[in-house]
Design a protein around this motif. Structure first.
Motif, PDB file in Angstrom:
ATOM      1  N   MET A  52       0.852  -1.195   0.000  1.00 58.64           N
ATOM      2  CA  MET A  52       0.000   0.000   0.000  1.00 58.64           C
ATOM      3  C   MET A  52       0.888   1.246   0.000  1.00 58.64           C
ATOM      4  O   MET A  52       1.836   1.324   0.758  1.00 58.64           O
ATOM      5  CB  MET A  52      -0.885  -0.003   1.247  1.00 58.64           C
ATOM      6  CG  MET A  52      -1.987   1.038   1.223  1.00 58.64           C
ATOM      7  SD  MET A  52      -3.116   0.837   2.616  1.00 58.64           S
ATOM      8  CE  MET A  52      -2.080   1.324   3.989  1.00 58.64           C
ATOM      9  N   THR A  53       0.573   2.199  -0.872  1.00 64.34           N
ATOM     10  CA  THR A  53       1.390   3.397  -1.029  1.00 64.34           C
ATOM     11  C   THR A  53       0.507   4.631  -0.934  1.00 64.34           C
ATOM     12  O   THR A  53      -0.607   4.645  -1.422  1.00 64.34           O
ATOM     13  CB  THR A  53       2.080   3.404  -2.410  1.00 64.34           C
ATOM     14  OG1 THR A  53       2.653   2.127  -2.644  1.00 64.34           O
ATOM     15  CG2 THR A  53       3.161   4.463  -2.468  1.00 64.34           C
ATOM     16  N   ASP A  54       1.044   5.699  -0.284  1.00 65.66           N
ATOM     17  CA  ASP A  54       0.290   6.949  -0.301  1.00 65.66           C
ATOM     18  C   ASP A  54       0.956   7.922  -1.284  1.00 65.66           C
ATOM     19  O   ASP A  54       1.951   7.604  -1.924  1.00 65.66           O
ATOM     20  CB  ASP A  54       0.146   7.529   1.109  1.00 65.66           C
ATOM     21  CG  ASP A  54       1.383   8.269   1.586  1.00 65.66           C
ATOM     22  OD1 ASP A  54       2.409   8.256   0.873  1.00 65.66           O
ATOM     23  OD2 ASP A  54       1.319   8.867   2.673  1.00 65.66           O
ATOM     24  N   ASN A  55       0.398   9.125  -1.401  1.00 67.06           N
ATOM     25  CA  ASN A  55       0.876  10.037  -2.447  1.00 67.06           C
ATOM     26  C   ASN A  55       2.155  10.767  -2.069  1.00 67.06           C
ATOM     27  O   ASN A  55       2.638  11.604  -2.823  1.00 67.06           O
ATOM     28  CB  ASN A  55      -0.226  11.044  -2.833  1.00 67.06           C
ATOM     29  CG  ASN A  55      -0.711  11.856  -1.640  1.00 67.06           C
ATOM     30  OD1 ASN A  55      -0.276  11.650  -0.516  1.00 67.06           O
ATOM     31  ND2 ASN A  55      -1.622  12.782  -1.892  1.00 67.06           N
ATOM     32  N   HIS A  56       2.714  10.473  -0.905  1.00 65.41           N
ATOM     33  CA  HIS A  56       4.010  11.040  -0.514  1.00 65.41           C
ATOM     34  C   HIS A  56       5.125  10.008  -0.632  1.00 65.41           C
ATOM     35  O   HIS A  56       6.190  10.177  -0.025  1.00 65.41           O
ATOM     36  CB  HIS A  56       3.949  11.590   0.912  1.00 65.41           C
ATOM     37  CG  HIS A  56       3.052  12.792   1.059  1.00 65.41           C
ATOM     38  ND1 HIS A  56       3.411  14.044   0.594  1.00 65.41           N
ATOM     39  CD2 HIS A  56       1.820  12.931   1.598  1.00 65.41           C
ATOM     40  CE1 HIS A  56       2.440  14.904   0.854  1.00 65.41           C
ATOM     41  NE2 HIS A  56       1.459  14.260   1.458  1.00 65.41           N
ATOM     42  N   GLY A  57       4.883   8.937  -1.384  1.00 68.01           N
ATOM     43  CA  GLY A  57       5.927   7.937  -1.563  1.00 68.01           C
ATOM     44  C   GLY A  57       6.173   7.099  -0.324  1.00 68.01           C
ATOM     45  O   GLY A  57       7.284   6.590  -0.127  1.00 68.01           O
ATOM     46  N   ILE A  58       5.148   6.935   0.510  1.00 70.63           N
ATOM     47  CA  ILE A  58       5.263   6.111   1.716  1.00 70.63           C
ATOM     48  C   ILE A  58       4.592   4.764   1.455  1.00 70.63           C
ATOM     49  O   ILE A  58       3.399   4.712   1.149  1.00 70.63           O
ATOM     50  CB  ILE A  58       4.618   6.807   2.933  1.00 70.63           C
ATOM     51  CG1 ILE A  58       5.318   8.140   3.221  1.00 70.63           C
ATOM     52  CG2 ILE A  58       4.670   5.889   4.157  1.00 70.63           C
ATOM     53  CD1 ILE A  58       4.594   9.009   4.229  1.00 70.63           C
ATOM     54  N   HIS A  59       5.347   3.707   1.550  1.00 74.24           N
ATOM     55  CA  HIS A  59       4.865   2.356   1.287  1.00 74.24           C
ATOM     56  C   HIS A  59       4.740   1.606   2.615  1.00 74.24           C
ATOM     57  O   HIS A  59       5.697   1.557   3.389  1.00 74.24           O
ATOM     58  CB  HIS A  59       5.846   1.603   0.383  1.00 74.24           C
ATOM     59  CG  HIS A  59       6.111   2.274  -0.929  1.00 74.24           C
ATOM     60  ND1 HIS A  59       5.678   1.757  -2.133  1.00 74.24           N
ATOM     61  CD2 HIS A  59       6.765   3.435  -1.224  1.00 74.24           C
ATOM     62  CE1 HIS A  59       6.061   2.568  -3.111  1.00 74.24           C
ATOM     63  NE2 HIS A  59       6.714   3.579  -2.585  1.00 74.24           N
ATOM     64  N   THR A  60       3.578   1.016   2.860  1.00 78.58           N
ATOM     65  CA  THR A  60       3.352   0.191   4.051  1.00 78.58           C
ATOM     66  C   THR A  60       3.658  -1.260   3.708  1.00 78.58           C
ATOM     67  O   THR A  60       3.124  -1.799   2.733  1.00 78.58           O
ATOM     68  CB  THR A  60       1.898   0.314   4.527  1.00 78.58           C
ATOM     69  OG1 THR A  60       1.616   1.691   4.821  1.00 78.58           O
ATOM     70  CG2 THR A  60       1.654  -0.517   5.786  1.00 78.58           C
ATOM     71  N   ILE A  61       4.515  -1.885   4.516  1.00 85.17           N
ATOM     72  CA  ILE A  61       4.923  -3.272   4.294  1.00 85.17           C
ATOM     73  C   ILE A  61       4.475  -4.109   5.484  1.00 85.17           C
ATOM     74  O   ILE A  61       4.814  -3.801   6.627  1.00 85.17           O
ATOM     75  CB  ILE A  61       6.457  -3.374   4.144  1.00 85.17           C
ATOM     76  CG1 ILE A  61       6.956  -2.432   3.039  1.00 85.17           C
ATOM     77  CG2 ILE A  61       6.886  -4.814   3.877  1.00 85.17           C
ATOM     78  CD1 ILE A  61       8.436  -2.093   3.157  1.00 85.17           C
ATOM     79  N   ASP A  62       3.712  -5.150   5.229  1.00 81.74           N
ATOM     80  CA  ASP A  62       3.296  -6.089   6.273  1.00 81.74           C
ATOM     81  C   ASP A  62       4.432  -7.097   6.470  1.00 81.74           C
ATOM     82  O   ASP A  62       4.782  -7.832   5.549  1.00 81.74           O
ATOM     83  CB  ASP A  62       2.012  -6.802   5.851  1.00 81.74           C
ATOM     84  CG  ASP A  62       1.391  -7.636   6.964  1.00 81.74           C
ATOM     85  OD1 ASP A  62       2.137  -8.106   7.846  1.00 81.74           O
ATOM     86  OD2 ASP A  62       0.167  -7.824   6.937  1.00 81.74           O
TER      87      ASP A  62
END
Length: 307
Positions: free
Chosen positions: A1-11
């Motif tokens: 999952m990625t937001d518009n600030h280039g932040i990716h959530t990794i499980d």
């Protein structure tokens, strides 16, 4: 999952899905990880790099919020796969990353060697030359993007949070509590503090939460789990529960089975609050999801009482 600030959530896959998160921040083709989970999470971290269009050599930083093993156990293995990355960590935690023997021994004394090997994998030392101590206000520069490290004790004395000024968000480790997506309702996220052993300090935790809220971030990125907004409402919930948890711990002190009394009272506290939050699955289902956290919170409150 990625937001518009280039932040990716990794499980990370630790314990169950959507329990333990790490984050990849991407700025102009360079990357920084925040926390890393256990050794078993390293393949997921590397896969997330590929998904983001980065190679291991494009990562400049791994920032640890603290050195508890669900956040930092895989740091040595991950750094070994990232040829250009340095590790940023609170000054109190740096020595444990350079020589993790004490960290391993302490956790093994609680869980046993076999469980440690299976759950976390062996802790790999990180060369001292790749470890950067990050005191309060330290800036990690990610291709010109300011990631500011804030000393935020309360959960642990060696805890820092990361304020991403560009995105107006904080990466909070365990300072801003736990919020599992299974408890989301029409009222939004449900949150509770974490007091796990051995350095819970209620006054410091209140102050750290207030410090983060004063930045007026748009959202918090929690290790457990994911992005939450409605920051002021969640902060008020955390403050109320810290006080309630301290009160129930004091009430349990001196009882024949203090630990059992505290786990029961904590379960009651969270069940009542979850029901008021619109969560309808009941106390048993709540304990199924929160049992480990309740156990650790009771242990942490006991250590605080004894101190």
């Amino acid at each position: 999952m990625t937001d518009n600030h280039g932040i990716h959530t990794i499980d990370t896959g630790f314990v169950r899905p959507r329990f333990d998160a790490t984050y990849l921040i991407v700025e102009r083709g360079r990357g920084a990880f925040v926390d890393c989970g256990t050794n078993h999470a390293v393949p997921r971290m590397l896969a997330a790099l590929g998904d983001a269009g980065l190679a291991p050599a494009d990562v400049d930083w791994l920032i640890l919020t603290h050195v508890h093993l669900d956040h930092a156990g895989g740091a040595g293995e991950l750094i070994a796969q990232l040829p250009n990355a340095r590790l940023a960590v609170h000054p109190r935690g740096a020595r444990h990353m350079i020589d993790p023997a004490q960290l391993w021994a302490g956790a093994s004394a609680v869980y046993g060697e076999e469980v440690m090997e299976r759950t976390y994998g062996r802790l790999r030392p990180i060369p001292a030359g790749r470890v950067v101590q990050a005191p309060d206000g330290h800036v990690v520069d990610l291709a010109g993007r300011v990631l500011r490290c804030l000393d935020t004790p309360g959960h642990a004395r060696h805890h820092l949070c990361v304020y991403d000024e560009r995105a107006s968000v904080c990466f909070t480790g365990d300072t801003f509590g736990l919020s599992y997506r299974e408890f989301d309702t029409a009222q939004g996220p449900f949150i509770l503090p974490t007091t796990s052993p051995v350095q819970f300090d209620p006054e410091a935790l209140h102050a750290s939460i207030d410090r983060l809220v004063a930045l007026r971030p748009e959202a918090m990125y929690l290790t457990h789990y994911g992005r939450v907004a409605t920051v002021e409402r969640l902060a008020a919930d955390l403050h109320a529960q810290i006080d309630a948890m301290v009160a129930l711990a004091r009430a349990a002190d001196g009882q024949p089975d203090r630990h059992a009394a505290m786990t029961e009272a904590l379960t009651d506290l969270y069940a009542v609050r979850a029901e008021a939050h619109g969560w309808t699955q009941g106390r048993d289902a709540l304990y199924e999801l929160l049992g480990m956290d309740i156990e650790l919170n009771a242990q942490g409150l006991a250590v605080w009482l004894d101190r």
